[in-house]
Structure formats: structure tokens, C-alpha cells
Design an enzyme around this catalytic site. Structure first.
Site, mmCIF file in Angstrom:
data_model
loop_
_atom_site.group_PDB
_atom_site.id
_atom_site.type_symbol
_atom_site.label_atom_id
_atom_site.label_comp_id
_atom_site.label_asym_id
_atom_site.label_seq_id
_atom_site.Cartn_x
_atom_site.Cartn_y
_atom_site.Cartn_z
ATOM 1 N N TYR A 203 -1.527 -0.894 10.602
ATOM 2 C CA TYR A 203 -1.630 -1.253 9.179
ATOM 3 C C TYR A 203 -0.471 -0.646 8.406
ATOM 4 C CZ TYR A 203 -3.551 -1.468 4.435
ATOM 5 O OH TYR A 203 -3.737 -1.697 3.099
ATOM 6 N N SER B 164 0.849 -1.183 0.000
ATOM 7 C CA SER B 164 0.000 0.000 0.000
ATOM 8 C C SER B 164 0.888 1.236 0.000
ATOM 9 C CB SER B 164 -0.877 0.005 1.263
ATOM 10 O OG SER B 164 -1.536 1.247 1.435
#
Length: 276
Positions: A154, A141
Site C-alpha cells: 500500500y 496518503s
């Protein structure tokens, strides 16, 4: 174009979103496809569809379960003879401040997003070597390129996954096994969740479709490029913000305002599409 004729790919998190789109892409390009996710019902539906195009195996398993995943690789080898590609796509997140969640919930993010890809990469390597080469593609990401508040754990896992990918690629240089990482910004999938729970900064960048990210996964499997990111400008901006914290502090309010505006443009599309 069929770049993966007679090749076998194992895809985790294959029941929806990027994993599902990648499975369709590999199937169209001639690969034997192995679908892995916890939910058996959506996996079976997708497998039924893909079997019209290519040999497909669906296995319900938790990517954090080492014994179960060892069984997945062995079952794949028995069914198709060899394994050529692994796509580590399964992901998990809890949006909000660290103090909102239990240690167990935060640990689950680490286990799914970082520990599992590390473990599965190690487990699949003997199969890739026996096949004479292949590749591992890790879905990370842009949150792995710049610290992201309200998604701290995350973000940390995606930083770690990106670093692991680059380091493992160096270790395997010359072996015939490539390691790549795909780093997308916001993606219009159920994983993104309710818009109001998404930090404004995340939506400051254009939203991609699952199919667009899946196409990058297939390209990485085909050519072994170290990293593909989208939107490209967002990736460069994230890197600049990470290297120059003062620049990040200046840009953050501007990007958050843009993200809030973008949320309003996405709401009608989400209502038309129904529940995420």
C-alpha cells in the site's frame, strides 16, 4: 459558493468514505456528478439523494477494467457533453506483513491504487482537453511520504501515485489541465478497518473525517495546487523521517506509543458508531 457550476466530475470509489463526501461537496457546488464504484446498491442510493441537488449519473464498474472505464467516460460525455474533472479515489489495502498475502492479493493493491489511476488519467486527458481544461485529483496518503511497515505494498502504491501526479503535472504545465494529489493521514472511514489491524504508527496522527479530506479534494480541483496534506505536521514529520532514516528510528517508538494511546480514545467512538 458554487465553484463548479456546469462542470462535470467523475469520482471513483464514490460509494462510501471520501468519495461519497466528495460527491456531496461537488453536488452542493453545482457540478454534474458521475459516481463510479463496484457496488451498485450504495451508488444508486447516493445518486438518488444527489439528484435532488444536481444531475447525477451512477455507473457500477471496476476501476481496473479498462474497457468498462472507457465506457464510463463515453457515457459521461454523452450524458453531459464534457468532462472537466477526474477524482481518482478508489483504494484497496490488505493490512499485515507481505508474506501473509498471496501474490494475487498484493497485485490487486497495485492494480487499484496505482495502475488504475495511471490508466484513467491517460484515458480522461482527451476529454479534459476538449473541455478546454480541467483537473485530475489523486487521493494518496501520508503513507506515500514515508515507508510504512505492515502496509508495504500500500505504501509503495501511494509513493508511486504521488510521484506520478507530480510528474504528470509537469508534463501538462501550460495545457490548462492541472494534476493534484491529496495526502491524508488516518481517516475515520470504513477503509481504515478494525482498529487492532491498523499499525500503531498510523494512529499517531490526528484522525480526519471523510468530509475534511473531501474538502481538500474540492480545493485542489478548484485551484490546481500540486498537493494538500493533513495533518500538516504529520506530513512534514513523514518527509523528515524519509530523508533522515536515523531520525525515524529515534521517533518511531515514541510515535507508536502515541498511536496506541490514540487507539484507546477512538474505541468508544467506534463502538457507538457500530460496525465500520
Amino acid at each position: 459558493m458554487r465553484r463548479f457550476n456546469d462542470k462535470t466530475v467523475v469520482i471513483t470509489g464514490a460509494s462510501a468514505g471520501i468519495g461519497e463526501a466528495a460527491a456531496r461537496g461537488f453536488a452542493r457546488e453545482g457540478a454534474n456528478v458521475v459516481l463510479v464504484a463496484r457496488g451498485a446498491e450504495p451508488l444508486d442510493r447516493l445518486a438518488t439523494e444527489l439528484r435532488r441537488l444536481t444531475p447525477t449519473l451512477a455507473v457500477s464498474a471496476d476501476v481496473t477494467d479498462q474497457i468498462a472505464m472507457a465506457g464510463v467516460f463515453e457515457q459521461t460525455a454523452v450524458a453531459f457533453g464534457q468532462i472537466h474533472f477526474l477524482v481518482n479515489n478508489a483504494g484497496y489495502n490488505c493490512r499485515g506483513d507481505v508474506e501473509q498475502f498471496s501474490a494475487e492479493e498484493l497485485g490487486r493493491i497495485v492494480d487499484v491504487n496505482l495502475k488504475a489511476p495511471v490508466m484513467l488519467s491517460r484515458m480522461v486527458l482527451p476529454y479534459l482537453r476538449r473541455a478546454g481544461g480541467g483537473g485530475i485529483v489523486n487521493v494518496a496518503s501520508l503513507a506515500g511520504r514515508i515507508p510504512l511497515a505492515h502496509a508495504a505494498t500500500y505504501s509503495a502504491t501511494k509513493f508511486g501515485l504521488r510521484a506520478f501526479s507530480f510528474a504528470l503535472a509537469e508534463e501538462l504545465e501550460g495545457s490548462g489541465v492541472s494534476v493534484s494529489v491529496v495526502s491524508p493521514g488516518p481517516v475515520d472511514t470504513g477503509f481504515l478497518g478494525a482498529l487492532d489491524e491498523v499499525p500503531d504508527i498510523v494512529l499517531s496522527q490526528p484522525m480526519s473525517s471523510a468530509a475534511e479530506i473531501a474538502a481538500l479534494v474540492l480545493d485542489c480541483a478548484a485551484d490546481g495546487r500540486a498537493e494538500r496534506m493533513t495533518p500538516r505536521f504529520g506530513g512534514y514529520l513523514a518527509t523528515a523521517g524519509y530523508l533522515l532514516p536515523q531520525l525515524r528510528r529515534v521517533l518511531l517508538p515514541v510515535m507508536e506509543r502515541r498511536g496506541r494511546r490514540n487507539k484507546e480514545t477512538y474505541r468508544p467512538r467506534r463502538r457507538d458508531a457500530g460496525p465500520a
